[in-house]
Design a protein around this motif. Structure first.
Motif, PDB file in Angstrom:
ATOM      1  N   VAL A 191       0.845  -1.198   0.000  1.00 58.32           N
ATOM      2  CA  VAL A 191       0.000   0.000   0.000  1.00 58.32           C
ATOM      3  C   VAL A 191       0.878   1.245   0.000  1.00 58.32           C
ATOM      4  N   VAL A 192       0.274   2.346  -0.411  1.00 59.44           N
ATOM      5  CA  VAL A 192       0.987   3.625  -0.408  1.00 59.44           C
ATOM      6  C   VAL A 192       1.079   4.131   1.026  1.00 59.44           C
ATOM      7  N   GLU A 193       2.230   4.688   1.385  1.00 58.14           N
ATOM      8  CA  GLU A 193       2.425   5.275   2.714  1.00 58.14           C
ATOM      9  C   GLU A 193       1.296   6.263   3.012  1.00 58.14           C
ATOM     10  N   THR A 194       0.614   6.059   4.116  1.00 52.84           N
ATOM     11  CA  THR A 194      -0.584   6.851   4.442  1.00 52.84           C
ATOM     12  C   THR A 194      -0.287   8.342   4.531  1.00 52.84           C
ATOM     13  N   GLU A 195       0.804   8.706   5.213  1.00 51.48           N
ATOM     14  CA  GLU A 195       1.145  10.125   5.381  1.00 51.48           C
ATOM     15  C   GLU A 195       1.385  10.789   4.042  1.00 51.48           C
ATOM     16  N   CYS A 196       2.027  10.057   3.133  1.00 54.37           N
ATOM     17  CA  CYS A 196       2.309  10.593   1.800  1.00 54.37           C
ATOM     18  C   CYS A 196       1.030  10.711   0.984  1.00 54.37           C
ATOM     19  N   ALA A 201       3.815  13.735  -2.536  1.00 56.44           N
ATOM     20  CA  ALA A 201       5.116  13.064  -2.530  1.00 56.44           C
ATOM     21  C   ALA A 201       6.231  14.006  -2.098  1.00 56.44           C
ATOM     22  N   THR A 202       6.217  15.243  -2.611  1.00 57.14           N
ATOM     23  CA  THR A 202       7.281  16.196  -2.257  1.00 57.14           C
ATOM     24  C   THR A 202       7.164  16.635  -0.797  1.00 57.14           C
ATOM     25  N   THR A 203       5.939  16.821  -0.329  1.00 51.62           N
ATOM     26  CA  THR A 203       5.738  17.207   1.073  1.00 51.62           C
ATOM     27  C   THR A 203       6.210  16.103   2.009  1.00 51.62           C
ATOM     28  N   TYR A 204       5.865  14.865   1.660  1.00 51.06           N
ATOM     29  CA  TYR A 204       6.278  13.722   2.476  1.00 51.06           C
ATOM     30  C   TYR A 204       7.802  13.601   2.506  1.00 51.06           C
ATOM     31  N   PHE A 205       8.440  13.758   1.343  1.00 53.42           N
ATOM     32  CA  PHE A 205       9.903  13.629   1.289  1.00 53.42           C
ATOM     33  C   PHE A 205      10.562  14.709   2.137  1.00 53.42           C
ATOM     34  N   TRP A 206      10.019  15.896   2.145  1.00 49.84           N
ATOM     35  CA  TRP A 206      10.610  16.994   2.917  1.00 49.84           C
ATOM     36  C   TRP A 206      10.462  16.754   4.418  1.00 49.84           C
ATOM     37  N   TYR A 207       9.260  16.496   4.846  1.00 50.37           N
ATOM     38  CA  TYR A 207       9.016  16.398   6.284  1.00 50.37           C
ATOM     39  C   TYR A 207       9.462  15.063   6.880  1.00 50.37           C
ATOM     40  N   ARG A 208       9.332  13.968   6.120  1.00 48.74           N
ATOM     41  CA  ARG A 208       9.606  12.668   6.713  1.00 48.74           C
ATOM     42  C   ARG A 208      10.993  12.143   6.329  1.00 48.74           C
ATOM     43  N   GLU A 209      11.320  12.154   5.032  1.00 46.08           N
ATOM     44  CA  GLU A 209      12.600  11.596   4.590  1.00 46.08           C
ATOM     45  C   GLU A 209      13.771  12.522   4.921  1.00 46.08           C
ATOM     46  N   THR A 210      13.557  13.835   4.780  1.00 48.64           N
ATOM     47  CA  THR A 210      14.652  14.784   5.013  1.00 48.64           C
ATOM     48  C   THR A 210      14.756  15.162   6.481  1.00 48.64           C
ATOM     49  N   LEU A 211      13.693  15.742   7.031  1.00 47.50           N
ATOM     50  CA  LEU A 211      13.746  16.249   8.402  1.00 47.50           C
ATOM     51  C   LEU A 211      13.383  15.200   9.439  1.00 47.50           C
ATOM     52  N   ASP A 212      12.576  14.210   9.045  1.00 47.49           N
ATOM     53  CA  ASP A 212      12.007  13.248   9.997  1.00 47.49           C
ATOM     54  C   ASP A 212      11.461  14.008  11.206  1.00 47.49           C
ATOM     55  N   ARG A 603       2.038  14.495  12.094  1.00 49.68           N
ATOM     56  CA  ARG A 603       2.178  13.268  11.308  1.00 49.68           C
ATOM     57  C   ARG A 603       0.843  12.561  11.125  1.00 49.68           C
ATOM     58  N   GLU A 604       0.058  12.460  12.175  1.00 46.99           N
ATOM     59  CA  GLU A 604      -1.196  11.717  12.105  1.00 46.99           C
ATOM     60  C   GLU A 604      -2.202  12.387  11.159  1.00 46.99           C
ATOM     61  N   GLU A 605      -2.161  13.711  11.090  1.00 47.02           N
ATOM     62  CA  GLU A 605      -3.087  14.442  10.220  1.00 47.02           C
ATOM     63  C   GLU A 605      -2.506  14.705   8.848  1.00 47.02           C
ATOM     64  N   ALA A 606      -1.182  14.493   8.698  1.00 51.84           N
ATOM     65  CA  ALA A 606      -0.483  14.783   7.442  1.00 51.84           C
ATOM     66  C   ALA A 606      -0.773  16.207   6.977  1.00 51.84           C
TER      67      ALA A 606
END
Length: 727
Positions: A191-196, A201-212, A603-606
């Protein structure tokens, strides 16, 4: 006395004496007062110290060329704010109408104060601490406050460079890692990552992959090792550029200053070829004239002018202190100011062209999604087929056709329209979405680049440009720290630079924990704005009202070879201080009206959510403002009550190797008779004005002294040190 001396000649002549004592002394043999009977204070003669002072004055680093210096000033003043702050303000404050208040304030505030900082740095040839100690010792805290603000800004600014470095290395892959949402396995189902999925995709990469990133500033979450490594690389680059001084950093400027312009031009050409780019540019240049009457627009324009030129940081003074005395700093100030303005306009064109393209992409996506909803309603008989215009083709649905269909459905189903959940899908709404700062660079722009052909190439170019813009500004910011400290305390440049970078990296670890982005926001919003505004006001007052505008204008005339326009006299004396005082008042009111807060990523509300700073964070915020401003009253009190020496004398003369220097730093405003006598004027290392001829009978003699006797024997002369040692 020699027979050929002027005094002997005058004794046998009936001609009226029109020469001053200064003219007579200039033709006599030099006196070394420290080794003569004139040394009434018994001051010891330190040959080594004297030699060191002269060697320092002669060996001060200098720019290799005028071009290198101009590029360094451009690299310092043109920074990340030109790319992501100015376009946002332009979009928010009336499009093309915003350019009018910005340009007006650039001319009446930015240019005069930028010229002032260039002039004092070039004249006195010291960093910010030395310059303001010399001009007004009691306001010597200006230099120390500038150093502290530079330190605070450098701490978080290099973190942004670290983020750009991370994205730069991630750009060397196809497809770009932020172009699609990651797939996760839930048991046997992918399944696709829920937060993303709930954001992008760009928002998820910034907040989760880059900054965590954590959910709030109170949740530390520990260090983000990827960002820690990138921050280390960023400080290493800055340290390497700074460690060899301006010869090294000046060469870096050739690339770091020019490369961003190459990238911006390439992006502009590419952007203009994109579908929808014209829509974005037209949106930018469509003026909303009513915005020009809004005081908030003028306040934000003044703040942007203030920070765009780097006023008050000390970097401008540091760079200009390495210039020759006869350099035309007025030309430099005008050139750099308007290059900065045109760079902001160029960057805004690029941003709006790309965002116009992105808006069209998002609008088409909106049309497709809502068309599918309408088809579903038609198939379930929620909507009648009679509501659909006959020429509408769902397989090739245009935005125009959808808008027509949307209006018909909204009119017919007026009572139940909201239940349908249809969006208007207006291009104007997409263009009006204000994005600034990291949101523009790391979310909106990166998303647009995923739709570019050869997207990795454009991504590499874009983030390399951000790295160069950041490094140019960081070198200037670090010069605002290293130059005055090295000049004042005579520390070893290499040792201090390395130590400063290591200390800044250790303190900067607060910005690379999972909640670090919230601290970046705090420092960006509050660590510099108010303290720097106070610093620049005091700089202006020190020169225009304490040192004297007339005196300063005269010295500029001697230094430049021409008299600056009277425009500068009135702006320095009246216009700029008043405007800056209004800006400071507005900033304080804004701080009181709008409780400090930040946008947190939940995170929970994305989604982003505005939160107020907790009590302990407010304490840090207030401490930043107080700490940055503390040197101003502290130095004033210490020197006002003579708790520390201010290094100034009311009237002093130094005889040194055939030169006589006179310092009248504390005379009345109308006494503009500060000068240096020298057989070879070019030898004079002092920042004091050059010799001015006696003006004839009836005028004040350049050698007039205060009525109050000075010195042990009331001779009117005090034993003095040179301005270099006073600093």
């Amino acid at each position: 006395m020699p027979k050929n001396s002027k005094v002997t000649q005058r004794e046998h002549s009936s001609e009226h004496v029109t020469e001053s004592v200064a003219d007579l002394l200039a033709h006599q043999e030099p006196v070394d007062y420290k080794r003569s009977v004139l040394n009434v204070a018994g001051e010891g003669w330190d040959k080594q110290k004297e030699g060191d002072e002269e060697l320092e004055a002669e060996n001060r680093p200098a720019w290799n060329s005028k071009l290198q210096y101009i590029l360094a000033q451009i690299g310092y003043s043109v920074g990340l704010g030109n790319v992501w702050r100015f376009p946002y303000l332009c979009q928010k404050n009336g499009g093309g109408a915003y350019l009018v208040p910005y340009l007006v304030l650039l001319i009446i505030i930015g240019l005069p104060l930028f010229f002032l900082e260039l002039a004092v740095g070039q004249r006195i040839r010291r960093g910010s601490i030395g310059v303001w100690n010399y001009i007004c010792p009691r306001l010597g805290g200006i230099g120390y406050a500038s150093c502290l603000v530079c330190f605070f800004v450098g701490l978080y600014y290099n973190v942004i460079i670290g983020w750009s470095i991370f994205y730069f290395f991630k750009s060397f892959q196809y497809p770009l890692p932020w172009s699609e949402c990651p797939i996760v396995k839930n048991g046997s189902v992918a399944v696709v990552e829920t937060e993303c999925e709930r954001s992008s995709a760009t928002t998820y990469f910034w907040y989760r992959e880059t900054l965590d990133i954590s959910n709030s500033i109170s949740e530390s979450g520990g260090l983000n090792w990827k960002m820690t490594l990138c921050l280390l690389v960023a400080w290493s680059l800055v340290g390497l550029a700074m460690i060899k001084g301006i010869q090294s950093s000046g060469k870096v400027m050739y690339f770091s200053s020019l490369f961003p312009y190459l990238v911006l031009v390439c992006f502009l050409v590419r952007g203009l070829l994109l579908r929808g780019a014209v829509d974005g540019i037209m949106h930018m240049f469509t003026p909303k004239l009513d915005k020009m009457l809004d005081p908030q627009v003028w306040r934000e324009a003044a703040t942007q002018v203030f920070f765009a030129l780097g006023l008050g940081f000390g970097g401008v003074i540091a760079f200009s202190s390495y210039n020759k005395q006869d350099n035309n700093c007025h030309f430099d100030a005008t050139l750099v100011s308007f290059i900065n303005f045109f760079t902001s306009v160029l960057a805004t064109l690029v941003v709006f062209a790309v965002l116009g393209f992105k808006a069209n992409i998002m609008n088409e996506k909106c049309v497709v999604e809502n068309a599918e909803k309408i088809l579903g309603y038609l198939n379930t008989n929620v909507l009648s087929h009679d509501l659909i215009p006959p020429h509408v083709n769902f397989s090739h649905l245009t935005a125009k056709d959808y808008n027509e269909m949307y209006r018909v459905i909204m009119t017919v189903k007026e009572g139940h329209f909201k239940e349908l959940g249809l969006d208007a899908c207006l291009l104007e709404d997409e263009l009006n979405k204000s994005v600034q700062g990291t949101g523009l660079a790391f979310i909106a722009f990166t998303e647009a680049m995923t739709h570019f052909p050869a997207s990795p190439f454009w991504s590499v170019m874009f983030f390399l440009m951000l790295i160069n813009l950041g490094l140019g500004s960081m070198i200037g910011t670090m010069s605002g720290i290293t130059t005055p400290i090295i000049d004042t305390f005579k520390v070893r440049k290499e040792v201090f630079t390395v130590g400063c970078c290591i200390f800044a990296f250790v303190v900067g670890l607060i910005f690379v924990q999972r909640s670090g982005n919230y601290f970046v926001t705090m420092f960006d919003d509050y660590s510099a704005t108010l303290p720097l505004t106070v610093v620049v006001i005091l700089e202006n007052i020190a020169v225009a009202w304490i040192y004297g505008t007339k005196k300063f204008m005269q010295e500029l005339t001697e230094m430049l070879g021409f008299r600056p326009y009277q425009f500068y006299y009135y702006t320095w004396k009246y216009v700029s201080p008043i405007c800056m005082a209004v800006l400071m008042t507005a900033s304080i009111i804004q701080l009181g009206v709008s409780p400090p807060g930040y946008s947190a990523w939940i995170r929970e509300e994305a989604a982003e959510k505005f939160l107020f700073y907790p009590t302990w964070a407010m304490a840090i915020l207030i401490s930043l403002i107080i700490l940055a401003s503390l040197p101003l009253p502290l130095v004033f009190i210490l020197r006002q009550f003579h708790l520390v020496s201010d290094g100034s004398n009311a009237l002093s003369v130094t005889y040194k190797k055939g030169r006589m220097m006179k310092d009248i730093s504390n005379l009345e405003d109308n006494d503009e008779t500060r000068f240096i006598l020298s057989k070879v004027p070019s030898e004079t290392p002092s920042p004091m004005p050059t010799h001015r001829s006696y003006l004839g009978p009836g005028s004040s003699s350049p050698m007039e002294m205060s009525g109050a006797p000075n010195g042990r024997y009331g001779s009117g002369y005090l034993l003095a040190s040179t301005p270099e040692s006073e600093l």
